[in-house]
Motif scaffolding. Structure first.
Motif, PDB file in Angstrom:
ATOM      1  N   ARG A 176       0.797  -1.293   0.040  1.00  0.00           N
ATOM      2  CA  ARG A 176      -0.024   0.047  -0.137  1.00  0.00           C
ATOM      3  C   ARG A 176       0.945   1.292  -0.153  1.00  0.00           C
ATOM      4  O   ARG A 176       1.799   1.248   0.883  1.00  0.00           O
ATOM      5  N   PHE A 177       0.458   2.009  -0.603  1.00  0.00           N
ATOM      6  CA  PHE A 177       1.148   3.544  -0.934  1.00  0.00           C
ATOM      7  C   PHE A 177       0.149   4.430  -0.559  1.00  0.00           C
ATOM      8  O   PHE A 177      -1.102   4.396  -1.584  1.00  0.00           O
ATOM      9  N   GLY A 178       0.244   5.364   0.141  1.00  0.00           N
ATOM     10  CA  GLY A 178      -1.191   6.071   0.539  1.00  0.00           C
ATOM     11  C   GLY A 178      -0.597   7.539   1.284  1.00  0.00           C
ATOM     12  O   GLY A 178       0.420   7.850   1.197  1.00  0.00           O
ATOM     13  N   ILE A 179      -1.892   8.289   1.599  1.00  0.00           N
ATOM     14  CA  ILE A 179      -1.465   9.525   2.313  1.00  0.00           C
ATOM     15  C   ILE A 179      -2.847   9.529   3.358  1.00  0.00           C
ATOM     16  O   ILE A 179      -3.746   9.069   3.107  1.00  0.00           O
ATOM     17  N   GLU A 180      -2.284  10.209   4.469  1.00  0.00           N
ATOM     18  CA  GLU A 180      -3.501  10.339   5.568  1.00  0.00           C
ATOM     19  C   GLU A 180      -3.476  11.765   6.147  1.00  0.00           C
ATOM     20  O   GLU A 180      -2.351  12.226   5.998  1.00  0.00           O
ATOM     21  N   GLY A 181      -4.322  12.019   6.785  1.00  0.00           N
ATOM     22  CA  GLY A 181      -4.461  13.397   7.540  1.00  0.00           C
ATOM     23  C   GLY A 181      -5.398  13.558   8.413  1.00  0.00           C
ATOM     24  O   GLY A 181      -6.243  12.715   8.437  1.00  0.00           O
ATOM     25  N   GLY A 182      -5.498  14.573   9.332  1.00  0.00           N
ATOM     26  CA  GLY A 182      -6.295  14.717  10.417  1.00  0.00           C
ATOM     27  C   GLY A 182      -6.181  15.810  11.169  1.00  0.00           C
ATOM     28  O   GLY A 182      -5.127  16.545  11.299  1.00  0.00           O
ATOM     29  N   ARG A 183      -7.006  15.999  12.290  1.00  0.00           N
ATOM     30  CA  ARG A 183      -6.997  17.001  12.969  1.00  0.00           C
ATOM     31  C   ARG A 183      -7.616  16.456  14.430  1.00  0.00           C
ATOM     32  O   ARG A 183      -8.729  15.824  14.517  1.00  0.00           O
ATOM     33  N   ARG A 184      -6.928  17.124  15.695  1.00  0.00           N
ATOM     34  CA  ARG A 184      -7.223  16.401  16.908  1.00  0.00           C
ATOM     35  C   ARG A 184      -7.653  17.856  17.750  1.00  0.00           C
ATOM     36  O   ARG A 184      -6.841  18.619  17.692  1.00  0.00           O
ATOM     37  N   TRP A 185      -8.803  17.962  18.542  1.00  0.00           N
ATOM     38  CA  TRP A 185      -9.221  19.049  19.382  1.00  0.00           C
ATOM     39  C   TRP A 185      -9.184  18.435  20.734  1.00  0.00           C
ATOM     40  O   TRP A 185      -9.302  17.076  21.179  1.00  0.00           O
ATOM     41  N   GLN A 186      -8.281  19.289  21.526  1.00  0.00           N
ATOM     42  CA  GLN A 186      -8.586  18.794  23.082  1.00  0.00           C
ATOM     43  C   GLN A 186      -9.624  18.932  23.811  1.00  0.00           C
ATOM     44  O   GLN A 186     -10.252  18.239  24.455  1.00  0.00           O
ATOM     45  N   THR A 187     -10.546  19.953  23.315  1.00  0.00           N
ATOM     46  CA  THR A 187     -11.948  19.964  23.705  1.00  0.00           C
ATOM     47  C   THR A 187     -12.943  20.036  22.413  1.00  0.00           C
ATOM     48  O   THR A 187     -12.579  20.955  21.648  1.00  0.00           O
ATOM     49  N   CYS A 188     -13.842  19.223  22.348  1.00  0.00           N
ATOM     50  CA  CYS A 188     -15.127  19.116  21.181  1.00  0.00           C
ATOM     51  C   CYS A 188     -15.811  20.193  21.293  1.00  0.00           C
ATOM     52  O   CYS A 188     -16.302  20.574  22.211  1.00  0.00           O
ATOM     53  N   PRO A 189     -16.104  20.474  20.165  1.00  0.00           N
ATOM     54  CA  PRO A 189     -17.074  21.586  20.003  1.00  0.00           C
ATOM     55  C   PRO A 189     -18.510  21.153  20.161  1.00  0.00           C
ATOM     56  O   PRO A 189     -18.866  19.988  20.462  1.00  0.00           O
ATOM     57  N   GLY A 190     -19.335  22.084  20.776  1.00  0.00           N
ATOM     58  CA  GLY A 190     -20.698  21.417  21.291  1.00  0.00           C
ATOM     59  C   GLY A 190     -20.967  21.585  22.801  1.00  0.00           C
ATOM     60  O   GLY A 190     -19.929  21.883  23.518  1.00  0.00           O
ATOM     61  N   GLN A 191     -22.132  20.941  23.173  1.00  0.00           N
ATOM     62  CA  GLN A 191     -22.346  20.923  24.583  1.00  0.00           C
ATOM     63  C   GLN A 191     -22.326  19.797  25.398  1.00  0.00           C
ATOM     64  O   GLN A 191     -22.895  19.529  26.581  1.00  0.00           O
ATOM     65  N   PHE A 192     -21.576  18.815  24.831  1.00  0.00           N
ATOM     66  CA  PHE A 192     -21.678  17.391  25.467  1.00  0.00           C
ATOM     67  C   PHE A 192     -20.564  17.015  26.130  1.00  0.00           C
ATOM     68  O   PHE A 192     -20.440  15.886  26.641  1.00  0.00           O
ATOM     69  N   MET A 193     -19.820  17.851  26.680  1.00  0.00           N
ATOM     70  CA  MET A 193     -18.465  17.523  27.338  1.00  0.00           C
ATOM     71  C   MET A 193     -17.628  16.446  26.863  1.00  0.00           C
ATOM     72  O   MET A 193     -17.009  16.043  27.518  1.00  0.00           O
ATOM     73  N   PHE A 194     -17.521  16.455  25.673  1.00  0.00           N
ATOM     74  CA  PHE A 194     -16.412  15.330  25.025  1.00  0.00           C
ATOM     75  C   PHE A 194     -15.191  16.181  25.092  1.00  0.00           C
ATOM     76  O   PHE A 194     -15.051  17.365  24.818  1.00  0.00           O
ATOM     77  N   THR A 195     -14.071  15.306  25.096  1.00  0.00           N
ATOM     78  CA  THR A 195     -12.801  15.934  24.982  1.00  0.00           C
ATOM     79  C   THR A 195     -11.895  14.891  24.118  1.00  0.00           C
ATOM     80  O   THR A 195     -12.365  13.859  23.567  1.00  0.00           O
ATOM     81  N   ASP A 196     -10.827  15.467  23.551  1.00  0.00           N
ATOM     82  CA  ASP A 196      -9.964  14.787  22.674  1.00  0.00           C
ATOM     83  C   ASP A 196     -10.610  13.947  21.657  1.00  0.00           C
ATOM     84  O   ASP A 196     -10.618  12.975  21.023  1.00  0.00           O
ATOM     85  N   CYS A 197     -11.259  14.995  20.653  1.00  0.00           N
ATOM     86  CA  CYS A 197     -11.923  14.602  19.558  1.00  0.00           C
ATOM     87  C   CYS A 197     -11.034  14.409  18.353  1.00  0.00           C
ATOM     88  O   CYS A 197      -9.879  15.264  18.148  1.00  0.00           O
ATOM     89  N   SER A 198     -11.438  13.782  17.427  1.00  0.00           N
ATOM     90  CA  SER A 198     -10.464  13.678  16.223  1.00  0.00           C
ATOM     91  C   SER A 198     -11.104  13.441  14.901  1.00  0.00           C
ATOM     92  O   SER A 198     -12.147  12.850  15.139  1.00  0.00           O
ATOM     93  N   LEU A 199     -10.505  13.720  13.983  1.00  0.00           N
ATOM     94  CA  LEU A 199     -10.979  13.537  12.568  1.00  0.00           C
ATOM     95  C   LEU A 199      -9.993  13.140  11.729  1.00  0.00           C
ATOM     96  O   LEU A 199      -8.827  13.980  11.604  1.00  0.00           O
ATOM     97  N   SER A 200     -10.032  11.981  11.098  1.00  0.00           N
ATOM     98  CA  SER A 200      -9.044  11.436  10.448  1.00  0.00           C
ATOM     99  C   SER A 200      -9.417  10.976   8.807  1.00  0.00           C
ATOM    100  O   SER A 200     -10.591  10.405   8.644  1.00  0.00           O
ATOM    101  N   LEU A 201      -8.544  11.056   7.870  1.00  0.00           N
ATOM    102  CA  LEU A 201      -8.910  10.670   6.633  1.00  0.00           C
ATOM    103  C   LEU A 201      -7.667   9.999   5.891  1.00  0.00           C
ATOM    104  O   LEU A 201      -6.713  10.135   6.333  1.00  0.00           O
ATOM    105  N   ALA A 202      -8.034   8.840   5.268  1.00  0.00           N
ATOM    106  CA  ALA A 202      -6.950   8.129   4.530  1.00  0.00           C
ATOM    107  C   ALA A 202      -7.306   7.637   3.319  1.00  0.00           C
ATOM    108  O   ALA A 202      -8.480   7.242   2.981  1.00  0.00           O
ATOM    109  N   PHE A 203      -6.345   7.439   2.220  1.00  0.00           N
ATOM    110  CA  PHE A 203      -6.581   6.824   1.054  1.00  0.00           C
ATOM    111  C   PHE A 203      -4.954   6.071   0.595  1.00  0.00           C
ATOM    112  O   PHE A 203      -4.187   6.457   1.155  1.00  0.00           O
ATOM    113  N   ALA A 204      -5.234   5.157   0.089  1.00  0.00           N
ATOM    114  CA  ALA A 204      -4.091   4.260  -0.228  1.00  0.00           C
ATOM    115  C   ALA A 204      -4.399   3.415  -1.854  1.00  0.00           C
ATOM    116  O   ALA A 204      -5.502   2.905  -1.979  1.00  0.00           O
TER     117      ALA A 204
END
Length: 440
Positions: A257-285
């Motif tokens: 596999r040869f690919g590319i991946e990326g993402g973003r990570r938040w210490q405190t998530c947006p919204g009112q649900f008291m979530f922390t350490d949120c992340s969004l990731s994308l990958a292609f290969a």
């Protein structure tokens, strides 16, 4: 590590006197004041005895519990320190208690728990001084492993052994219906190539192998390398990587596999649900199958989301992934087998710190799979055309014990049940595995 420990000590010395001033001025409270005096003079053992005597005399205040927690921490009695600080979680001093519980977790090598506590304290609503301190600790947690090697690198090693009741073959194929013992080895590491104001550039690598001593034809291996870039922002981080990997099945080349991946990570998530350490990731290969596995040629895509929430003594982590495969598939005469599934997977992990160095938890997941094209299979002498869909449920329990700041011992038991629209792909399996993990 020395700098962070000095920071911890200075913080504790600053806070203890300020809380002691809130102690009630009744006669028993004078005993608490005496304990603070002993603490400030450096006689920690005598301070502990005085504070414990005050508690035995009926005093149960925020000040006493906090000061006891501080003394226990300084004496290295982390279980007792944790118990004292946890008594403050239901009071107006929850944020201060959470910060100190993060320090206790850090001292016992439980970095995941420490990160959760500091993430809670780093929320915008926290007192500014504590919030700044928590952000410093989070930054230290991100950078600290790299300080152990002169070249700012980190290494990871995991050695496992266990039993699999139904050894799996190739991805998306039928299982073997055979059980057997196995051994695993995973080694991974990274080394910084450059650390600039604009971000960090690192070279990362991993090697994995699973061996079945009695079923060698199911052995698997994997090697992967990454050129990764990341950058810390005010309350989040972004990153990406170029990836190259090669896997083997029964000593034959399986996929490259040869690919590319990326993402973003938040210490405190947006919204009112008291979530922390949120992340969004994308990958292609881009995937190239080996000489015996050309049907796996094609592309792989994945979207991932995750978040963490602490509820009382529990740490909850939720994940969702959407994976799409566009492969060549397998044509053999009139028969056709699709190896191009689309997966939707939801996973929830819960853990509970029984003691500062011992964590218990559970894992649960559900995966729904639908294959791009219908299978054409020979059944009882006739060709049958049917679209494959799978519903897979997995559940497990685990127990972790941190031996020291580098080593962790984990025991895990999982049960998996896959129900497929094509009966030959339905199966059940369970695994029992013990793992020794180390970070260098």
């Amino acid at each position: 590590m020395l700098v962070s420990r000095l920071t911890i000590v200075c913080w504790l010395l600053l806070v203890a006197p300020s809380l002691s001033s809130a102690t009630e001025r009744a006669s028993p409270a004078d005993v608490v004041a005496l304990g603070v005096e002993r603490f400030q003079s450096g006689d920690l053992e005598e301070a502990r005895k005085v504070f414990e005597a005050a508690r035995a005399g009926g005093i149960e205040t925020v000040s006493l519990n906090y000061n006891l927690g501080v003394v226990y921490y300084r004496l290295g009695q982390y279980s007792a320190a944790e118990a004292s600080f946890r008594k403050l979680l239901s009071t107006d001093h929850r944020i201060l208690a959470s910060y100190n519980l993060g320090l206790v977790a850090l001292a016992t090598g439980n970095r995941a728990s420490a990160r959760d506590w500091f993430l809670e304290v780093s929320a915008p609503a926290s007192p500014e001084k504590l919030r700044r301190l928590a952000l410093i600790q989070l930054e230290t947690l991100s950078a600290e492993p790299g300080s152990r090697w002169p070249a700012a690198g980190i290494g990871y090693l995991a050695l496992s052994a266990g039993y699999d009741s139904n050894i799996a073959g190739l991805p998306e194929s039928v299982t073997s219906s055979q059980g057997g013992a196995f051994v695993d080895a995973l080694a991974a590491g990274s080394i910084d190539l450059s650390v600039l104001e604009g971000g960090r550039l690192a070279l990362e690598g991993a090697a994995y192998a699973r061996q079945y001593p009695s079923k060698n034809s199911y052995n698997t291996e994997l090697m992967e390398g990454k050129l990764a870039w990341s950058r810390n922002l005010d309350a989040s981080s972004i990153g990406g990587a170029l990836t190259l990997s090669q896997s083997w099945f029964d000593s034959d080349e399986f996929e490259r596999r040869f690919g590319i991946e990326g993402g973003r990570r938040w210490q405190t998530c947006p919204g009112q649900f008291m979530f922390t350490d949120c992340s969004l990731s994308l990958a292609f290969a881009q995937v190239t199958g080996g000489s015996e596995f050309e049907s796996y040629d094609g592309q792989f895509y994945r979207l991932g989301l995750s978040a963490v929430r602490r509820s009382g003594d529990w740490r909850l982590r939720g994940q969702y992934s959407w994976e799409v495969n566009d492969r060549r598939d397998l044509q053999a005469g009139d028969q056709f087998v699709s190896v191009s599934p689309e997966h939707h997977k939801v996973e929830l992990t819960g853990s509970y710190d029984l003691r500062p160095a011992v964590t218990a938890g559970w894992i649960g997941s559900f995966r729904y799979s639908r294959y791009r094209d219908s299978h054409v299979l020979l059944v009882d002498g006739a060709l049958v055309t049917e679209r494959r869909t799978d519903k897979r449920v997995e559940a497990g329990l685990f127990l972790e014990s941190r031996l020291d700041e580098r080593w962790l011992l984990r025991v895990e038991w999982t049960v998996l049940d896959n129900v497929s629209g094509i009966s030959r792909y339905s199966y059940r399996r369970h695994m029992l595995m013990g793992t020794l993990e180390g970070v260098f």
